[in-house]
Design a protein around this motif. Sequence first.
Motif: not given
Length: 543
Positions: A273-290, A308-318
Amino acid sequence: MKRFCSAVLTAMVLFCASAAVAEEEPAPAGPVETPAPAVEPEVEKPSPWSVRGRSESVVEWKNDSTANNETTFRQELSVGISRNEKASSMGLDISGRATNNETVDEKDARLLYLHGYYKNNGNQAEIGDVAASFNPLVISASLKGTKLSHQSGDTVTGWNASLIGGVQKAGWDELFETNSQEPYDRYIVSASTDRFFGPGRQISLSTAFVTDSDYSGGDDPLALTTGPAEAVTVGASWDWRFNRYFKTRGEAAMTRCDANTDDSQSSDNAGAVRFKLMTVPHSRYLKSDFYYERIDTDFTPFTASAAPDREKYENDTTLMVSRTAKIRLTLKQSRDNLDGSLGDAQTIRDGVTDLTLRPDWLKRGECSVRQQMKHTEGRGTDQAIAISQVDFSIRPASGWKYGLGFIYTDIDEDTQGMEDQDIYTVRNTLGWTRTFASDHQFRSTLRIDTNRINRNSGDQNSLGGKIDLGYDAGTTWSADFSATTRETYRDAADDSEYTAYEISGSYHPGGDRSRAVRINAARRDTDSGTTEETARISYIFSF
């Protein structure tokens, strides 16, 4: 599998019927007038076939200290024919190569690409070189075979269906050779359907079946060590926008695979499974992807692009702190040994912070600060790396460009047999660009970098640079020159030196960009006595 493929094929076959009934009107009273001669409807003439293509002829001369003078040639030709009707189109694309340069191809001549297609009212049929990437966890492959697809409606409220099948081979010649290095023919059949539920809302279902067929016989030594494989994979992917603040994208798959159908071991069931959640709390000042990813150890569908054989967590915030300052924070963590078969898991933690400044007084420049911390531990490895980087660049309107950067890398090693290191790097860039007569341009760039490595086994210092010069004379011709040099001084080993020169040019007869004559000459020298000289001339034209 058979039911799914049957449903897809049934949905792609469209039948339509129409009928018209014309009633006769009563004859009008009075004298009968002679009817005017009927005008025959104009028959639409089929559009003519069009031909396009590209040819590249190359002659290269090479001389080095380990071989005699060598002259090689290479000819590549691509031809496409097509015809477009009012509601349909068809065509054929083919490309090939001939050469006596074994570093390019061990064969004198090779068919590189063959693809034919027919499109009509949302239906499309392809044959030859076909590719599919319906779901990266289900299939991402190029085949020699056939692909059928159907589109109903548009990409807002419609749906699509596709079916692909064929044999997976690197080249067309492998289909007919009996002395291929591969002991098996791998056949793949895959189907996919996409459903659109509005703008930015899509769900896809796909499946793939893989089976190997032995064609080389039991005497092949490679066939005795690798058995035929088989796998069935089903999956779903989605791209769903809830609103302007939240959007999700991802894919999931389950596979039942058998790496060797000749042995007595049972098939393995695994998922990914690969899952990505893209959030934009403020269109100009804040963006965070999980991002989250988990691929089981036994997940080997043989057609997917997944390790195979991998589990990964990532967060990218601007975060836009202000109009002139931006901060980007990236956090990653991954581990393996999901089934515990390796005894100990290897974990990697990585964090990066970037700060970019564009103050008002620096209209055409910027300053950036970057800090990275990375730690790897597990199965005998224990390493911590810290990288600090500062970069400054500016491009005044006068055409000049300046750049200065400093990088400090601290490697802390607790792994047996390894040692700590401190690495210092300084980079400088100076360039100038000038435009003449609106379409002539002179380009120049000078890069200088120095590097120092401190370690117990012996320090190392190096100094290098590169200069690039170029001139563009509108659409007619261009010329470039570059020179590179680097010297390395070592305490515990011999010093080394490297020098390279290269000059190249292009000429377009009459300013026609579809035709070009290109020349290139290069020389590379090392202090070990190795010298390599090359010269190349090529002619390219498109039609």
